[in-house]
Design an enzyme around this catalytic site. Structure first.
Site, mmCIF file in Angstrom:
data_model
loop_
_atom_site.group_PDB
_atom_site.id
_atom_site.type_symbol
_atom_site.label_atom_id
_atom_site.label_comp_id
_atom_site.label_asym_id
_atom_site.label_seq_id
_atom_site.Cartn_x
_atom_site.Cartn_y
_atom_site.Cartn_z
ATOM 1 N N ASP A 127 19.458 -8.753 21.120
ATOM 2 C CA ASP A 127 20.344 -7.612 21.381
ATOM 3 C C ASP A 127 20.203 -6.521 20.332
ATOM 4 O OD1 ASP A 127 23.065 -9.738 22.549
ATOM 5 O OD2 ASP A 127 21.205 -9.093 23.487
ATOM 6 N N ARG B 204 18.091 -13.189 35.739
ATOM 7 C CA ARG B 204 18.882 -13.953 34.764
ATOM 8 C C ARG B 204 19.188 -15.314 35.408
ATOM 9 N NH1 ARG B 204 21.453 -10.356 31.198
ATOM 10 N NH2 ARG B 204 22.153 -12.142 29.996
ATOM 11 N N PRO B 205 18.230 -16.237 35.345
ATOM 12 C CA PRO B 205 18.417 -17.530 36.017
ATOM 13 C C PRO B 205 19.624 -18.286 35.466
ATOM 14 C CG PRO B 205 16.564 -17.615 34.505
ATOM 15 C CD PRO B 205 16.985 -16.190 34.573
ATOM 16 N N ILE B 206 20.190 -19.135 36.285
ATOM 17 C CA ILE B 206 21.318 -19.983 35.828
ATOM 18 C C ILE B 206 21.006 -21.453 36.085
ATOM 19 C CG2 ILE B 206 23.052 -18.161 36.143
ATOM 20 C CD1 ILE B 206 23.918 -19.665 38.729
ATOM 21 N N ASP B 207 19.709 -21.785 36.184
ATOM 22 C CA ASP B 207 19.343 -23.183 36.465
ATOM 23 C C ASP B 207 19.887 -24.152 35.409
ATOM 24 O OD1 ASP B 207 17.362 -21.615 34.951
ATOM 25 O OD2 ASP B 207 16.314 -23.534 34.754
ATOM 26 N N LEU B 208 19.932 -23.721 34.155
ATOM 27 C CA LEU B 208 20.430 -24.617 33.096
ATOM 28 C C LEU B 208 21.938 -24.804 33.207
ATOM 29 C CD1 LEU B 208 18.294 -23.319 30.093
ATOM 30 C CD2 LEU B 208 17.889 -25.332 31.524
ATOM 31 N N CYS C 226 19.861 -8.547 36.222
ATOM 32 C CA CYS C 226 20.419 -7.315 35.643
ATOM 33 C C CYS C 226 19.235 -6.481 35.175
ATOM 34 C CB CYS C 226 21.363 -7.659 34.487
ATOM 35 S SG CYS C 226 20.487 -8.168 33.011
ATOM 36 N N LYS D 279 32.128 -8.779 21.905
ATOM 37 C CA LYS D 279 32.081 -8.843 23.376
ATOM 38 C C LYS D 279 31.637 -10.249 23.802
ATOM 39 C CE LYS D 279 28.327 -7.286 25.668
ATOM 40 N NZ LYS D 279 27.735 -8.304 26.552
ATOM 41 N N ASN D 280 30.598 -10.758 23.160
ATOM 42 C CA ASN D 280 30.014 -12.029 23.608
ATOM 43 C C ASN D 280 30.800 -13.236 23.150
ATOM 44 O OD1 ASN D 280 28.171 -10.460 24.835
ATOM 45 N ND2 ASN D 280 26.500 -10.872 23.402
ATOM 46 N N ARG E 27 27.478 -9.436 34.896
ATOM 47 C CA ARG E 27 26.542 -10.514 35.134
ATOM 48 C C ARG E 27 26.969 -11.791 34.460
ATOM 49 N NH1 ARG E 27 24.203 -13.650 33.033
ATOM 50 N NH2 ARG E 27 22.856 -14.996 34.242
ATOM 51 N N ARG F 92 30.058 -0.880 28.412
ATOM 52 C CA ARG F 92 30.191 -2.341 28.541
ATOM 53 C C ARG F 92 30.337 -3.001 27.172
ATOM 54 N NH1 ARG F 92 25.468 -4.873 30.359
ATOM 55 N NH2 ARG F 92 26.756 -6.697 29.947
HETATM 56 C C1 EPZ Z 1 23.897 -14.147 26.125
HETATM 57 O O1 EPZ Z 1 23.348 -13.999 27.421
HETATM 58 C C2 EPZ Z 1 24.435 -12.779 25.743
HETATM 59 N N1 EPZ Z 1 25.488 -12.384 26.689
HETATM 60 C C3 EPZ Z 1 23.309 -11.757 25.768
HETATM 61 O O2 EPZ Z 1 23.846 -10.524 25.328
HETATM 62 C C4 EPZ Z 1 22.225 -12.202 24.774
HETATM 63 O O3 EPZ Z 1 21.149 -11.301 24.838
HETATM 64 C C5 EPZ Z 1 21.751 -13.611 25.148
HETATM 65 O O4 EPZ Z 1 22.885 -14.514 25.177
HETATM 66 C C6 EPZ Z 1 20.738 -14.150 24.143
HETATM 67 O O5 EPZ Z 1 21.307 -14.160 22.870
HETATM 68 C C7 EPZ Z 1 26.717 -12.901 26.545
HETATM 69 O O6 EPZ Z 1 26.973 -13.715 25.677
HETATM 70 C C8 EPZ Z 1 27.756 -12.424 27.508
HETATM 71 P P1 EPZ Z 1 20.810 -17.044 27.461
HETATM 72 P P2 EPZ Z 1 22.912 -15.320 28.253
HETATM 73 O O7 EPZ Z 1 21.297 -17.925 28.534
HETATM 74 O O8 EPZ Z 1 23.858 -16.415 27.978
HETATM 75 C C9 EPZ Z 1 16.916 -18.099 29.900
HETATM 76 C C10 EPZ Z 1 24.288 -8.229 25.425
HETATM 77 O O9 EPZ Z 1 23.577 -7.227 25.349
HETATM 78 N N2 EPZ Z 1 17.788 -18.896 30.774
HETATM 79 O O10 EPZ Z 1 20.941 -17.491 26.034
HETATM 80 O O11 EPZ Z 1 22.706 -14.914 29.661
HETATM 81 C C11 EPZ Z 1 17.173 -16.601 30.038
HETATM 82 O O12 EPZ Z 1 16.447 -16.064 31.121
HETATM 83 C C12 EPZ Z 1 23.852 -9.423 26.251
HETATM 84 O O13 EPZ Z 1 25.390 -8.355 24.834
HETATM 85 C C13 EPZ Z 1 17.216 -19.691 31.767
HETATM 86 O O14 EPZ Z 1 16.010 -19.723 31.938
HETATM 87 O O15 EPZ Z 1 21.515 -15.613 27.585
HETATM 88 C C14 EPZ Z 1 16.694 -16.067 28.713
HETATM 89 O O16 EPZ Z 1 15.286 -15.907 28.748
HETATM 90 C C15 EPZ Z 1 22.527 -9.175 26.925
HETATM 91 N N3 EPZ Z 1 18.024 -20.435 32.563
HETATM 92 C C16 EPZ Z 1 17.006 -17.192 27.731
HETATM 93 O O17 EPZ Z 1 17.248 -18.362 28.520
HETATM 94 C C17 EPZ Z 1 19.393 -20.443 32.408
HETATM 95 O O18 EPZ Z 1 20.090 -21.165 33.150
HETATM 96 C C18 EPZ Z 1 18.254 -16.964 26.883
HETATM 97 O O19 EPZ Z 1 19.294 -16.627 27.772
HETATM 98 C C19 EPZ Z 1 19.962 -19.624 31.402
HETATM 99 C C20 EPZ Z 1 19.140 -18.861 30.594
#
Ligand code: EPZ
Length: 416
Positions: free
Chosen positions: A305, A121-125, A116, A22-23, A92, A397
């Protein structure tokens, strides 16, 4: 609303050919926008998140055809750059379309993806990376208005190895003239699969799987055909089910090294693990012993996960195991449901202390998120008596043919 009914306590035996990831398929579907040509993507799992991505592609004007596990995207007919709120809220991780739409059209309008079940789920990065490449992004009233007249390659340093931010940066960098180096990039196998797809389209991307991904952008892309990797989190879920219920489970299609944190833990808990290049076999008696503290971490650490399904397996056995969830702040919602089955779990913030109990009892349960739902399925398979699990839209999902897969392993499971 349908529910899954499981009569637990049966050993699980058999082999599972693991579904496509999926990811991995989600960012690759977004990346299919970049070329403006036809992308043929094989091994796409049948999931609601995939359907949501297809809906976004079609909204943008792409022609999408699904035949079995192959999705063909013709993005030559793309004629929009906006993604409406109802489609953004459907999934999301649709924020991954931001970099692709911006790269292809020079602008993008979408609503902020909500938080979610796992928390904000911030997107600042994501926004930081795109702004570094030259995008102008206005955030107003929950909407993002982005424009980029000419993205330019640059160095991007991520404070967190965010999977989504790495992916958005890679996609936008493909359209940025010059070299982009993404430092502290996520190292997940799904990032490597995205790189492989982009290179098949003619992009110059290298380094995925390491902390530095380098993109030489601005080259025209072309038609590509790609096979998505297998889903390591589904594989971890089936192994956790075998560990919890007892039996002999073989999962094939996932490279053994992608499962190491999970197989190492289950081996320490007393399971037999046999590994080949693309196949892992687990044997167990369904009673696990405690293991040292489990801290979730970015790949190649213990995957967040896999925490819920593995925790579910650890609830039945002996000793005390401590889990520390470092990635998301609300990823223990399955614990109160497991407690209804007799599990002994105490949660303090990001720490969950699991004291093994001799047996779990079936109960009526409600999934609150995707992997938490998987935890309830694992526990129900190991419990005495019947369990009913609602909230199946969460499971749909991420797990295709969940009941068929488990029934093929000998589980007494139906969806009604
Ligand atoms: C991906 O989510 C996966 N989803 C998630 O799987 C997985 O849990 C996660 O990576 C971690 O491995 C998909 O690939 C579709 P991150 P993502 O950005 O990209 C923080 C599942 O069950 N962060 O690596 O959203 C964030 O809050 C899902 O299949 C910021 O602070 O995860 C988290 O604490 C759930 N600012 C950490 O980074 C940002 O701009 C890691 O999040 C982005 C993230």
């Amino acid at each position: 609303m349908s529910v899954i009914v499981i009569s637990g306590g049966r050993r699980l035996e058999g082999c599972v050919h693991v579904q496509g990831s999926k990811n991995s398929v989600l960012p690759i579907l977004a990346a299919s926008l970049l070329s403006g040509c036809v992308s043929v993507i094989h091994n796409c799992p049948d999931l609601s998140d995939v359907a949501a991505s297809v809906a976004i592609l079609e909204h943008l004007g792409c022609r999408v055809v699904r035949e079995g596990d192959t999705i063909t995207v013709d993005s030559s007919t793309l004629d929009r750059c906006d993604i409406p709120e109802h489609l953004m809220r459907e999934m999301r991780s649709s924020v991954i379309f931001l970099g692709a739409v911006l790269a292809r059209t020079g602008e993008a309008r979408l609503s902020m993806p909500g938080g979610c079940e796992l928390g904000p789920r911030p997107i600042d990065l994501h926004l930081w990376a795109l702004r570094r490449l030259g995008a102008e992004i206005a955030e107003q009233g929950g909407n993002l208005r982005c424009s980029a007249r000419g993205l330019r390659g640059c160095d991007i340093s991520l404070t967190i190895p965010s999977v989504g931010a790495t992916e958005n940066a890679m996609l936008a960098a493909c359209a940025a003239k010059g070299r982009t180096a993404i430092y502290n990039a996520a190292r997940e196998p799904e990032i490597v699969d995205l790189q492989d797809f982009l290179c098949t389209c003619g992009a110059s991307v290298q380094g995925a799987g390491s902390s530095v991904v380098v993109v030489d952008g601005g080259v025209p892309l072309h038609t590509a055909e790609h096979r998505v990797i297998s889903d390591r989190i589904c594989a971890a879920t089936w192994l956790a089910a075998g560990a919890a219920a007892g039996g002999a489970i073989e999962v094939e299609g996932v490279p053994r090294e992608q499962l190491l944190p999970v197989t190492d833990l289950l081996a320490q808990a007393g399971c037999g693990i046999r590994e080949e290049a693309q196949r892992v076999t687990l044997t167990g008696d369904g009673r696990l012993r405690a293991v040292p503290p489990v801290r979730t971490a970015p790949y190649p650490g213990f995957p967040t996960d896999a925490q819920p399904p593995v925790m579910a397996a650890m609830t039945k056995g002996t000793g005390t195991t401590v889990f520390v969830e470092t990635m998301f702040e609300n990823r223990y919602r399955h614990t109160q449901e497991l407690a209804r089955m007799g599990a002994d779990i105490r949660v303090e913030g990001r720490v969950a202390v699991v004291c093994g109990v001799p047996a779990l009892q079936g109960a009526r349960l409600e999934a609150a998120d995707l992997r938490g739902g998987a935890a309830l399925v694992v526990a129900a398979l190991a419990a005495e008596g019947e369990s009913q699990i609602g909230g199946l839209h969460h499971l749909d999902r991420g797990y295709e043919r969940l009941t068929e897969t488990l029934r093929s392993l000998g589980a007494d499971i139906v969806r009604v």
